[in-house]
Design a protein around this motif. Structure first.
Motif, PDB file in Angstrom:
ATOM      1  N   THR A 175      98.992  30.538 112.017  1.00 28.39           N
ATOM      2  CA  THR A 175      98.210  30.057 113.156  1.00 28.39           C
ATOM      3  C   THR A 175      96.910  30.825 113.353  1.00 28.39           C
ATOM      4  O   THR A 175      96.076  30.409 114.168  1.00 28.39           O
ATOM      5  N   GLY A 176      96.726  31.926 112.629  1.00 26.75           N
ATOM      6  CA  GLY A 176      95.503  32.702 112.764  1.00 26.75           C
ATOM      7  C   GLY A 176      95.455  33.574 114.005  1.00 26.75           C
ATOM      8  O   GLY A 176      94.363  33.968 114.436  1.00 26.75           O
ATOM      9  N   VAL A 177      96.613  33.895 114.588  1.00 26.17           N
ATOM     10  CA  VAL A 177      96.648  34.727 115.795  1.00 26.17           C
ATOM     11  C   VAL A 177      96.472  36.191 115.397  1.00 26.17           C
ATOM     12  O   VAL A 177      97.090  36.659 114.438  1.00 26.17           O
ATOM     13  N   LYS A 178      95.633  36.896 116.159  1.00 23.30           N
ATOM     14  CA  LYS A 178      95.377  38.309 115.883  1.00 23.30           C
ATOM     15  C   LYS A 178      96.004  39.196 116.945  1.00 23.30           C
ATOM     16  O   LYS A 178      96.349  38.738 118.031  1.00 23.30           O
ATOM     17  N   ILE A 179      96.125  40.455 116.599  1.00 25.12           N
ATOM     18  CA  ILE A 179      96.590  41.461 117.557  1.00 25.12           C
ATOM     19  C   ILE A 179      95.402  41.833 118.437  1.00 25.12           C
ATOM     20  O   ILE A 179      94.395  42.345 117.942  1.00 25.12           O
ATOM     21  N   LEU A 180      95.505  41.576 119.718  1.00 25.46           N
ATOM     22  CA  LEU A 180      94.393  41.822 120.625  1.00 25.46           C
ATOM     23  C   LEU A 180      94.371  43.264 121.087  1.00 25.46           C
ATOM     24  O   LEU A 180      95.359  44.004 120.965  1.00 25.46           O
ATOM     25  N   LYS A 181      93.244  43.646 121.615  1.00 26.63           N
ATOM     26  CA  LYS A 181      93.080  44.999 122.126  1.00 26.63           C
ATOM     27  C   LYS A 181      94.049  45.247 123.275  1.00 26.63           C
ATOM     28  O   LYS A 181      94.173  44.442 124.187  1.00 26.63           O
ATOM     29  N   ARG A 201      93.411  49.349 119.478  1.00 28.39           N
ATOM     30  CA  ARG A 201      92.125  49.691 120.086  1.00 28.39           C
ATOM     31  C   ARG A 201      91.115  48.564 119.948  1.00 28.39           C
ATOM     32  O   ARG A 201      90.145  48.498 120.684  1.00 28.39           O
ATOM     33  N   ARG A 202      91.331  47.685 118.988  1.00 26.99           N
ATOM     34  CA  ARG A 202      90.479  46.523 118.789  1.00 26.99           C
ATOM     35  C   ARG A 202      91.313  45.448 118.103  1.00 26.99           C
ATOM     36  O   ARG A 202      92.438  45.700 117.664  1.00 26.99           O
ATOM     37  N   ALA A 203      90.776  44.242 118.020  1.00 23.67           N
ATOM     38  CA  ALA A 203      91.504  43.124 117.416  1.00 23.67           C
ATOM     39  C   ALA A 203      91.720  43.365 115.925  1.00 23.67           C
ATOM     40  O   ALA A 203      90.842  43.881 115.236  1.00 23.67           O
ATOM     41  N   ALA A 204      92.908  42.990 115.440  1.00 20.76           N
ATOM     42  CA  ALA A 204      93.250  43.165 114.028  1.00 20.76           C
ATOM     43  C   ALA A 204      94.195  42.046 113.618  1.00 20.76           C
ATOM     44  O   ALA A 204      94.848  41.412 114.453  1.00 20.76           O
ATOM     45  N   GLY A 205      94.271  41.801 112.313  1.00 16.79           N
ATOM     46  CA  GLY A 205      95.146  40.755 111.801  1.00 16.79           C
ATOM     47  C   GLY A 205      96.601  41.174 111.825  1.00 16.79           C
ATOM     48  O   GLY A 205      96.933  42.342 111.627  1.00 16.79           O
ATOM     49  N   CYS A 206      97.466  40.191 112.061  1.00 10.74           N
ATOM     50  CA  CYS A 206      98.909  40.425 112.068  1.00 10.74           C
ATOM     51  C   CYS A 206      99.504  39.925 110.762  1.00 10.74           C
ATOM     52  O   CYS A 206      99.167  38.829 110.298  1.00 10.74           O
ATOM     53  N   ARG A 207     100.405  40.700 110.167  1.00 11.79           N
ATOM     54  CA  ARG A 207     101.046  40.328 108.905  1.00 11.79           C
ATOM     55  C   ARG A 207     102.288  39.471 109.095  1.00 11.79           C
ATOM     56  O   ARG A 207     102.954  39.123 108.117  1.00 11.79           O
TER      57      ARG A 207
END
Length: 366
Positions: A156-162, A143-149
């Motif tokens: 690389t600092g890539v997040k899970i996007l909405k 539902r919103r951006a969150a960190g990926c484990r």
């Protein structure tokens, strides 16, 4: 390597991202020798354990200071294949050649080699490690951006996007509490896939029925094939732009201004030697003389004298008013002899003059 429980590989190779690390070899450590930026180094994941602290850290050494124990550990974990060494593919070609020679000879062949390459020096990768104490799994749409484990996304600092498909993992902490962490669906490890598939067979895999059709199909195919199927990219909505307020328009009653251009009549030039031509030339000469000759009404006005403090009283007069020669008053000389001093009378205020005696009479009385 036995009993190692840290996150990520036990040994790692890389070009130093900065020059802050101290080499842990005995001589270098006593001399506080730093590993230069971009220099080839080897690290060992080491446990720091005491009463107040219990965590893992990376102990770095110059490549020339690498021990046989470290090289043997690399060979055992990679099945004697240098290309499988952690960090091998992020090294320069010269450094990769030194790693291959060390695998063949069981020792560092060139002690003078530093392999400095600042261009290859990047941020060290973060290894998330396997989550072995998970208590539950679920799948949903972010539902919103969150960190990926996932290890790659953490590095690389890539997040899970909405709108992206993600795997949720429940982790216990503090005894009775639980917390959810997330990974991209494509970042699932083999351990995560097997555990999620087992939970799905027990009808305990939450969220699968609430997914859109395309994401539901991806999850089912992943469990059937036993390998991760990459989900389609979510549709990203364009950002909303704020519209600027339009300026107030003119009233409808005010019509547009009508500009009229005067019509010009064609000018007929007189012929040379004609009466009209001679008369026009004489009129032009009279106009020129009238301009050049001064007119009685327009007399030249006198210029104002310079100076800001001076004022002109008579504006009608042509000549400026002459300056006044002010004479300085003569200063009276003050007598300084004793007789003049004695003759002076003491100043007495007006109210008390009748009650006081002059100074001379007062001296005589004494």
């Amino acid at each position: 390597m036995e009993g190692y429980t840290g996150e990520g590989p036990k040994w790692r190779l890389e070009h130093a991202a900065n020059n802050r690390s101290t080499c842990q070899q005995a001589v270098c450590k006593r001399g506080k020798v730093k590993i230069g930026k971009g220099e080839l180094r080897i690290g060992t994941h080491t446990l720091f354990d005491n009463e107040d602290r219990h965590d893992w850290y990376m102990a770095w050494r110059h490549w020339a200071c690498a021990t046989k124990h470290q090289l043997k550990g690399l060979k055992d974990t990679t099945d004697n294949d240098a290309t499988k060494a952690p960090g091998y593919h992020s090294l320069s070609p010269e450094s990769q050649e030194q790693i291959r020679l060390a695998f063949e000879n069981d020792c560092v062949t060139d002690k003078e080699f530093k392999g400095i390459s600042e261009d290859m020096a990047k941020r060290a990768p973060k290894y998330g490690g396997e989550i072995l104490n998970a208590t539950g799994y679920k799948v949903d749409v972010a539902r919103r951006a969150a960190g990926c484990r996932g290890s790659v996304c953490q590095t690389t600092g890539v997040k899970i996007l909405k709108g992206e498909l993600r795997l949720g993992i429940s982790i216990p902490y503090d005894g009775e509490h639980e917390s959810w962490v997330y990974k991209h669906w494509k970042c699932m490890s083999e351990h995560d896939l097997e555990a999620a598939k087992e939970v799905s067979e027990q009808d305990s895999f939450d969220g699968i029925d609430d997914l859109p059709a395309e994401y539901n199909q991806v999850v089912l195919e992943t469990f059937e094939k036993g390998e991760v199927v990459e989900p389609p990219a979510p549709e990203v909505e364009p950002p909303k732009t704020r519209r600027k307020k339009k300026k107030a328009q003119a009233d409808d009653n005010d019509g547009p201004e009508v500009v009229t251009t005067p019509t010009l009549e064609p000018k007929v030039e007189p012929q040379e030697g004609s009466a009209t031509n001679i008369k026009a030339e004489s009129d032009e000469l009279d106009d020129v003389k009238a301009v050049l000759s001064p007119q009685p009404d327009q007399e030249a006005k006198p210029k104002k004298p310079q100076g800001k403090k001076r004022k002109i009283q008579d504006k009608d007069t042509d000549a400026p008013k002459p300056k006044r020669n002010r004479k300085k008053k003569a200063v009276k000389e003050v007598e300084t002899n004793e007789e003049s001093e004695a003759s002076e009378v003491e100043y007495v205020p007006r109210k008390t003059r009748s009650r006081r005696v002059p100074l001379v009479e007062a001296e005589q009385l004494v």
